[in-house]
Write a protein that holds these residues in place. Structure first.
Motif, PDB file in Angstrom:
ATOM      1  N   ARG A  27      52.619  58.935   8.385  1.00  0.00           N
ATOM      2  CA  ARG A  27      51.485  58.192   7.827  1.00  0.00           C
ATOM      3  C   ARG A  27      51.708  57.636   6.429  1.00  0.00           C
ATOM      4  O   ARG A  27      51.190  56.562   6.106  1.00  0.00           O
ATOM      5  CB  ARG A  27      50.246  59.097   7.816  1.00  0.00           C
ATOM      6  CG  ARG A  27      49.787  59.532   9.195  1.00  0.00           C
ATOM      7  CD  ARG A  27      48.459  60.269   9.122  1.00  0.00           C
ATOM      8  NE  ARG A  27      48.032  60.765  10.420  1.00  0.00           N
ATOM      9  CZ  ARG A  27      46.869  61.344  10.638  1.00  0.00           C
ATOM     10  NH1 ARG A  27      46.006  61.510   9.637  1.00  0.00           N
ATOM     11  NH2 ARG A  27      46.548  61.773  11.860  1.00  0.00           N
ATOM     12  N   TRP A  30      52.659  54.022   5.660  1.00  0.00           N
ATOM     13  CA  TRP A  30      51.596  53.064   5.965  1.00  0.00           C
ATOM     14  C   TRP A  30      50.365  53.292   5.104  1.00  0.00           C
ATOM     15  O   TRP A  30      49.313  52.684   5.336  1.00  0.00           O
ATOM     16  CB  TRP A  30      51.226  53.165   7.446  1.00  0.00           C
ATOM     17  CG  TRP A  30      52.397  52.933   8.341  1.00  0.00           C
ATOM     18  CD1 TRP A  30      53.153  53.876   8.983  1.00  0.00           C
ATOM     19  CD2 TRP A  30      52.988  51.674   8.668  1.00  0.00           C
ATOM     20  NE1 TRP A  30      54.166  53.287   9.694  1.00  0.00           N
ATOM     21  CE2 TRP A  30      54.098  51.937   9.533  1.00  0.00           C
ATOM     22  CE3 TRP A  30      52.693  50.345   8.341  1.00  0.00           C
ATOM     23  CZ2 TRP A  30      54.895  50.915  10.035  1.00  0.00           C
ATOM     24  CZ3 TRP A  30      53.492  49.334   8.851  1.00  0.00           C
ATOM     25  CH2 TRP A  30      54.570  49.624   9.694  1.00  0.00           C
ATOM     26  N   LYS A  32      48.365  55.765   4.930  1.00  0.00           N
ATOM     27  CA  LYS A  32      47.253  56.343   5.656  1.00  0.00           C
ATOM     28  C   LYS A  32      46.958  57.743   5.136  1.00  0.00           C
ATOM     29  O   LYS A  32      47.829  58.409   4.579  1.00  0.00           O
ATOM     30  CB  LYS A  32      47.567  56.422   7.155  1.00  0.00           C
ATOM     31  CG  LYS A  32      47.728  55.075   7.839  1.00  0.00           C
ATOM     32  CD  LYS A  32      48.011  55.263   9.321  1.00  0.00           C
ATOM     33  CE  LYS A  32      48.124  53.940  10.048  1.00  0.00           C
ATOM     34  NZ  LYS A  32      48.403  54.131  11.497  1.00  0.00           N
TER      35      LYS A  32
END
Length: 311
Positions: A27, A30, A32
């Motif tokens: 994650r 990205w 996230k």
């Protein structure tokens, strides 16, 4: 009896941390959140139930497939969990079992704290390694967070770093960490600038700069030049293997793969080797080596100051 209980416990904790490391690896590039939403299947996008998300065991029981749709998962998730668990266990063995006399208070608590400290660094290095391997970047969310942890714990527990980077006061612990951070970043940044001057291309990415700065904040400045040197040797070995593979592919008419080699994994591996072997490397060899280099540096600095004053 103590080790018989602690070794399996440390392995389990390492597997749990390895499972979280997988989330970070997937994650963070990205940008996230690593907390929400819960892990889901990349095929059917269904949330993975808690009983199917037990580190190592669930992957083996379900044969690395989703219970709902049957899509196979990458074997790397299991490999990362096992890797982190083994690293945690190895750190525990080296810190506590290599010197059994430290089984009394308060030495035992200090050693356990050092196990957690080094295990934290190992986790950051594993996350940085796989992200750099996949995307050729090392996010600041990994390295800057690592710097904060290294500086904070090194300030609260000044003697937690390995000799000769230990300190006796909180201010001393903070100073050692900051010096390690600055020297680590400076060494790699100097190589980056030199590569640009000589070849007009980046020899190091900024992610490598912050990675070694993080290593310095955890382990002190002495480790940082050795990390660069050992990492370069490890990278050269792999580079020669990669070059031979590319030449073979060209000669056989195959489409050659990319020749780019991220340096972060080799810096991380070098730091892990030095961290795990430091208690033997420093007194047996490195202490004398740094003393020789210090004498040479003092001589050169004295000669330079003499010429400046004399001129």
């Amino acid at each position: 009896m103590f080790h018989a209980i602690m070794l399996p416990l440390v392995f389990v904790i390492g597997a749990l941390v390895g499972s979280f490391a997988n989330v970070c690896i997937y994650r963070l590039p990205w940008e996230k959140s690593v907390i929400w939403p819960p892990s889901c299947c990349p095929g059917c996008l269904g949330w993975i139930r808690a009983s199917d998300n037990v580190p190592i065991l669930s992957a083996l029981w379900l044969k690395r497939t989703c219970r709902s749709c049957g899509i196979p998962y990458s074997g790397r998730y299991l490999a990362v969990e096992i890797l982190v668990a083994v690293l945690f266990t190895g750190i525990y063995v080296i810190e506590l079992m290599a010197e059994p006399q430290f089984m009394r208070e308060p030495e035992l608590m200090e050693r356990l704290a050092r196990v957690a400290y080094h295990a934290s660094l190992a986790t950051f290095l594993v996350v940085a390694t796989f992200i750099d391997y996949d995307y050729e970047i090392i996010p600041d969310s990994v390295t800057v967070t690592g710097m904060v942890v290294g500086l904070s714990v090194g300030t609260m527990i000044p003697g937690i770093r390995p000799v000769p980077a230990g300190a006796e006061t909180a201010i001393g612990g903070l100073g050692v960490g900051l010096l390690g951070l600055i020297v680590g970043a400076g060494v790699i940044y100097a190589v980056r600038v030199l590569g640009w001057v000589l070849f007009r291309k980046e020899a190091m990415g900024l992610g490598d700069v912050t990675l070694v700065a993080m290593i310095g904040s955890f382990l002190g400045w002495h480790v940082t030049p050795l990390t660069l040197f050992l990492g370069a040797i490890l990278g050269l070995v792999h580079g020669l293997i990669r070059l031979a593979t590319i030449l073979r592919e060209r000669l056989t008419g195959q489409s050659p793969r990319s020749s780019a080699i991220p340096f972060g994994p080799y810096l991380s591996l070098a730091a892990l080797i030095l961290m795990l072997g430091w208690r033997w490397l420093w007194p047996e060899w490195l202490a004398e080596l740094f003393e020789v280099y210090s004498e040479v540096a003092r001589f050169l600095l004295g000669a330079l100051l003499g010429r400046i004053v004399g001129g």
